[in-house]
Every structure is written in structure tokens, then in C-alpha cells.
Design an enzyme around this catalytic site. Structure first.
Site, short mmCIF file in Angstrom:
data_model
loop_
_atom_site.label_atom_id
_atom_site.label_comp_id
_atom_site.label_asym_id
_atom_site.label_seq_id
_atom_site.Cartn_x
_atom_site.Cartn_y
_atom_site.Cartn_z
N HIS A 1 -2.81 10.80 0.82
CA HIS A 1 -2.49 10.64 2.21
C HIS A 1 -1.44 12.41 3.01
O HIS A 1 -0.13 12.02 3.33
CB HIS A 1 -1.72 9.31 2.58
CG HIS A 1 -1.01 8.29 3.23
ND1 HIS A 1 -1.73 7.19 3.83
CD2 HIS A 1 -0.42 9.31 4.39
CE1 HIS A 1 -1.12 7.17 4.94
NE2 HIS A 1 -0.37 8.29 6.19
N TYR B 1 -3.24 1.85 15.94
CA TYR B 1 -2.63 1.91 17.12
C TYR B 1 -2.22 1.54 18.44
O TYR B 1 -1.58 0.93 19.19
CB TYR B 1 -1.35 2.76 15.94
CG TYR B 1 -1.32 2.83 14.90
CD1 TYR B 1 0.39 2.27 14.79
CD2 TYR B 1 -1.92 3.52 14.25
CE1 TYR B 1 0.93 2.93 13.75
CE2 TYR B 1 -1.36 3.51 13.18
CZ TYR B 1 -0.38 3.23 12.29
OH TYR B 1 0.14 3.44 11.28
N GLU C 1 -2.60 -0.21 8.28
CA GLU C 1 -1.96 0.31 8.90
C GLU C 1 -2.19 -0.14 10.66
O GLU C 1 -3.50 0.21 11.12
CB GLU C 1 -2.39 1.81 9.35
CG GLU C 1 -1.43 2.59 8.23
CD GLU C 1 -0.95 3.52 7.91
OE1 GLU C 1 -0.44 4.37 9.39
OE2 GLU C 1 -1.55 5.13 6.98
N ARG D 1 0.61 -1.35 -0.34
CA ARG D 1 0.01 0.05 -0.18
C ARG D 1 1.00 1.21 0.13
O ARG D 1 1.92 1.14 1.02
CB ARG D 1 -0.87 0.08 1.19
CG ARG D 1 -1.41 1.22 1.28
CD ARG D 1 -2.86 1.99 2.61
NE ARG D 1 -2.91 2.58 3.00
CZ ARG D 1 -3.03 3.78 4.16
NH1 ARG D 1 -2.83 3.09 5.34
NH2 ARG D 1 -3.81 5.01 3.67
N ASN E 1 -6.97 1.54 10.68
CA ASN E 1 -5.45 1.58 10.44
C ASN E 1 -5.58 2.18 12.56
O ASN E 1 -6.53 2.88 13.20
CB ASN E 1 -4.90 3.63 10.48
CG ASN E 1 -4.80 3.61 8.68
OD1 ASN E 1 -4.83 2.72 8.50
ND2 ASN E 1 -4.21 4.57 8.79
N GLU F 1 -7.33 8.81 6.65
CA GLU F 1 -7.57 8.85 8.23
C GLU F 1 -7.80 10.71 7.80
O GLU F 1 -7.44 11.68 7.95
CB GLU F 1 -6.54 9.22 8.93
CG GLU F 1 -5.94 8.14 9.15
CD GLU F 1 -4.49 7.65 10.31
OE1 GLU F 1 -4.45 8.94 10.68
OE2 GLU F 1 -3.76 6.67 10.94
C1 FCB Z 1 -1.28 7.05 11.13
C2 FCB Z 1 -0.41 7.52 9.86
C3 FCB Z 1 1.34 7.22 8.72
C4 FCB Z 1 1.96 7.00 10.40
C5 FCB Z 1 1.04 6.26 10.97
C6 FCB Z 1 2.30 6.25 12.32
O1 FCB Z 1 -1.55 8.03 11.62
O2 FCB Z 1 -1.52 7.73 9.11
O3 FCB Z 1 0.87 8.01 8.07
O4 FCB Z 1 2.42 8.31 10.64
O5 FCB Z 1 0.12 7.05 11.74
#
Ligand code: FCB
Length: 441
Positions: A118, A292, A348, A74, A290, A163
Site C-alpha cells: 500500500h 468512492y 475500500e 484489512r 476501491n 491501486e
Molecule cells: C484510496 C487509498 C487509500 C485512501 C483512500 C481515501 O485511493 O487506497 O489509502 O487514501 O483513497
């Protein structure tokens, strides 16, 4: 861990974070060039001028993707490489560069997934107020048309936006990202959000028209919110924080903004014209998520949204993000239950740590290995429980320019020495490669 045999194993990047070559071959300036060259905006004054020099090293990088056994990659297209001033004359050299990249990927048996936006908006469009101008959705449509015509014969997987929440809130209210606008009220963030939705709505049918067999989706950053205590005030605060997720999910899947948040934002709401949100709800082939971490939220009347973040004991990455794999499992279950996308892709997921290259040239990033394993287990668990999760893209292929944090945060499966541009596959990259090979066999 068990994954279906056709599960898509990938890694992700974004143009401004890896390419460099910002002033070559006719690329126009983006808002991130302007922002990074404004003193005080980015840690250590870092810029994306060179980044990981992927613009020149893409062949080597494709070979590294092969070494990781990736089936998919991607990446994002830099709008100002294609249209240096945002609209009008096409920069053929820019189109050709991505065309070579795509051909290189296909020759290596790696499926390209394109993200159209992006974050690197052409500066010329920012000079016309960027995402605050309703007509930007038409500029995005024209850009989408050019790119999907050019690559639609070879690229079938398309992500409109990455995002939109981060674009709107960090760019137009908190000032932490380009274009760096600050405000005490969410008026601009909500207006930008609405125009991002319109841009997405415009792009979906254009891609479908230009790309036979297209699979189209959007990528949202979704961060679950847990209340700090079982007190109703904290539970309501968590619901308000979750409003950042719902503000983007609801228009795309339900055709309206969430009523509780719209009430809270009443004085700041953008103009929504008849038909806007019906169009935003164009059926999608997949939702890109995405994720984290999670947030733990408490009520705080002293704050605009009435929330504050609590840091429970736990393991935190160098972004100060809690390692919380179970929250991804719960998020996947919830999205499947409440929004029922046809397919879900993790577009992500990853973690930043202090990496050290040993004298023998290795990177023993055991915490990234543990994070990767734990989050993939959460994915496998969700699939077993019925979630149509069809792919996973690790963030990131390479260490790269982490926006306001510059080069201080490393997320790569592959280490980049920015002084020499030497790449070193980290232990996490080796783990991922082995896992993919095991799943395929
Ligand atoms: C997300 C973004 C990506 C990267 C990660 C850590 O918010 O999409 O570009 O910076 O965080």
C-alpha cells in the site's frame, strides 16, 4: 438491506497512514518518508511520523474494532519494516510487530486481510528507480515469500497490491504522490504499471505455495466514467477515462492490455516480453474494488488524454468527490458481467467530511452516515441482482494521514484527535456497528 449471513463486515487502513513509529524497531525509510519530508509536497507539511500512533496503540485499536462489531480488518504491511533496505536482511522486530497484531486480531475474533503493498516502497529500492526497474518484481516476490511464510499459518486472505493505477500515475507522471516524478508523457507511468503487474504475477503463486487454503486477490481503484452529454465525442472521452480502469482489469482477467488504449499510448508503451501477460492473468479468488465516486467526463482536445471533468450539481465530500451510490451499483453489475471475478470484495469505500467533536465528546457525522447507508444499499441491491459480492471494508477504521492532503481529510468511522491521540467513535461508527449486529442476528 439484505446481506448473506456469511458476508464479511470489515474496515480498512494502510500502514503509512496510521502507524507512525517510522524510525523505531529497525524500520527503514520508505518513499513516503522522503516525500513528506520534502518541503512543498504535502499540505501543511504533514508527515506520517506519528500518524494515528497505531504502532503503539494497536491493542486499543483492536478493542475499538470489537466495539464496531467488525468481523474482518484489512491492513497493510510496511515493506521497509520487514526489509529496511528493500531486500536482503530481514528485520525480525518488524516481523514480530505484525505477528503480535495478527495474534491480537485472531484473539478478538477478527479475520486479518493483509495488503502487501500500500505504497510505502523502501527508499533503497527507489534509489534503484523503484517501479521503473523490471527487477523490482523479483524483489517483491522475495518480500512476499518472507511475509507469507511468516504469517501464512494464521492469515488466509491476501491482497497483493493496492491501486496500482494510483501508484503509477500519481507517483510517476503527475508527481502528486511519492516518489513524485513528473512527466508530460505517460512512458514512466506505463512502465511502472507493467512492473506492478509483474510483481502481482510473481506474488500470487508464492502466496498459494506458502499459505494452505489461501484466498488471493488484488485491489483496484475503479471509478466509473459517465459522459457529460450524449454527444459521441463526450462518450468517447468517457471510454478513454474508463481506460484507466481497463488498463488494470484487462491484464489481470484477460491477459492483455486494452487495444483501444494501447493504440492511444502506442509511442509510450513499455516493453512487454513474451509470457508477461499470461502470468499476470493468474486466476484469483477475489477482486478487491476501491470505489468512492464517479467521474463525469467531456471531450477536451486541449488535454493529453483529450478529457476534462465536469461537476454536475450534487453532493460532494471534502475531497470534492461526488456522492454517487448508484454508480457503485452499476460498476458492480458491469464488473460481474464483463470480467466475472469469482468473488468481489469492496476493499475500500467511504467519505471525508468536516467533523466536529461536541462538548459532550460526540461526532454527529450525519453525512457520513447517509453515505454509508446509501453505498451499502447499492451493495445489497447488486447482491440481489446476482453479483458475488462477499464483503465490505469501510475506509477507514480511523482518521488518518490522507497522502498529499495530510491530516486535512477525515475518513474515519473513529475520530482521532492528533494532539492527544484520543479516539472517539463517530455516529457513523455506531451506525455501522448496529447494522452489523442487525445483519448477524
Ligand atoms: C484510496 C487509498 C487509500 C485512501 C483512500 C481515501 O485511493 O487506497 O489509502 O487514501 O483513497
Amino acid at each position: 438491506m439484505h446481506f448473506p449471513s456469511d458476508f464479511v463486515w470489515g474496515a480498512a487502513t494502510a500502514a503509512y497512514q496510521i502507524e507512525g513509529g517510522t524510525a523505531v524497531d529497525g524500520r527503514g525509510p520508505s518513499i513516503w518518508d522522503t516525500f513528506t519530508h520534502t518541503p512543498g509536497k504535502v499540505l501543511n507539511g504533514d508527515t506520517g511520523d506519528t500518524a494515528a500512533d497505531h504502532f503503539h496503540r494497536w491493542r486499543e485499536d483492536i478493542a475499538l474494532m470489537q466495539a464496531l462489531n467488525l468481523a474482518a480488518y484489512r491492513f497493510s504491511i510496511a515493506w521497509p519494516r520487514i526489509l529496511p533496505t528493500g531486500r536482503g536482511k530481514v528485520n525480525q522486530a518488524g516481523l514480530d510487530w505484525y505477528s503480535r497484531l495478527i495474534d491480537g486480531l485472531l484473539a478478538a475474533n477478527i479475520t486479518p486481510y493483509i495488503t502487501l503493498y500500500h505504497w510505502d516502497l523502501p527508499q533503497a529500492l527507489q534509489d534503484e528507480d523503484g517501479w521503473l526497474r523490471r527487477g523490482i518484481a523479483d524483489d517483491f516476490a522475495a518480500y512476499t515469500d518472507i511475509v507469507s511464510r511468516a504469517y501464512g499459518d494464521r492469515v488466509k486472505h491476501w491482497i497483493t497490491l493496492n491501486e496500482p493505477a494510483v501508484v503509477a500515475w500519481l507517483g510517476y507522471m503527475f508527481g502528486e504522490h511519492a516518489p513524485g516524478l513528473k512527466s508530460d508523457v505517460p512512458t514512466n507511468a506505463l512502465l511502472a504499471s507493467h512492473h506492478l503487474n509483474l510483481a502481482h504475477a510473481n506474488a500470487v503463486p508464492i502466496i498459494r505455495q506458502n499459505v494452505p487454503g489461501a484466498k488471493v486477490g488484488i485491489t483496484l481503484n475503479l471509478t466509473p466514467a459517465d459522459p457529460a452529454t450524449a454527444k459521441s465525442a463526450d462518450m468517447e472521452a468517457a471510454t478513454r477515462y474508463d481506460g484507466f480502469n481497463r488498463w488494470y482489469l484487462d491484464p489481470v482477467f484477460r491477459g492483455h492490455y486494452p487495444a483501444d488504449m494501447a493504440e492511444l499510448y502506442a509511442p509510450y508503451m513499455p516493453e512487454v516480453r513474451p509470457g508477461d501477460l499470461e502470468r499476470t492473468r493468474a486466476p484469483l479468488d477475489f477482486l478487491g474494488i476501491n470505489n468512492y465516486t464517479r467521474m463525469v467526463v467531456a471531450d477536451d482536445p486541449g488535454n493529453p488524454l483529450g478529457i476534462k471533468f465536469v461537476h454536475p450539481d450534487g453532493e460532494y465530500t471534502t475531497m470534492d468527490w461526488e456522492v454517487a451510490p448508484n454508480s457503485l451499483f452499476q460498476l458492480l453489475m458491469r464488473i460481474h458481467r464483463e470480467y466475472a471475478p469469482r468473488e468481489i470484495l469492496i476493499t475500500e469505500n467511504g467519505s471525508s467530511w468536516e467533523d466536529i467533536v461536541t462538548e459532550t465528546g460526540e461526532v454527529h457525522d450525519e453525512r457520513r452516515v447517509a453515505y454509508l447507508n446509501a453505498y451499502l444499499e447499492a451493495c445489497s441491491h447488486a447482491i440481489a441482482d446476482g453479483v458475488p459480492l462477499t464483503g465490505y471494508f469501510a475506509w477507514s477504521l480511523l482518521d488518518n494521514f490522507e497522502w498529499a492532503f495530510g491530516y486535512s481529510k477525515r475518513f474515519g468511522l473513529i475520530h482521532v484527535d492528533y494532539a492527544t491521540q484520543k479516539r472517539t467513535i463517530k455516529d457513523s461508527g455506531k451506525t455501522y456497528a448496529a447494522l452489523i449486529a442487525a445483519q448477524k442476528s
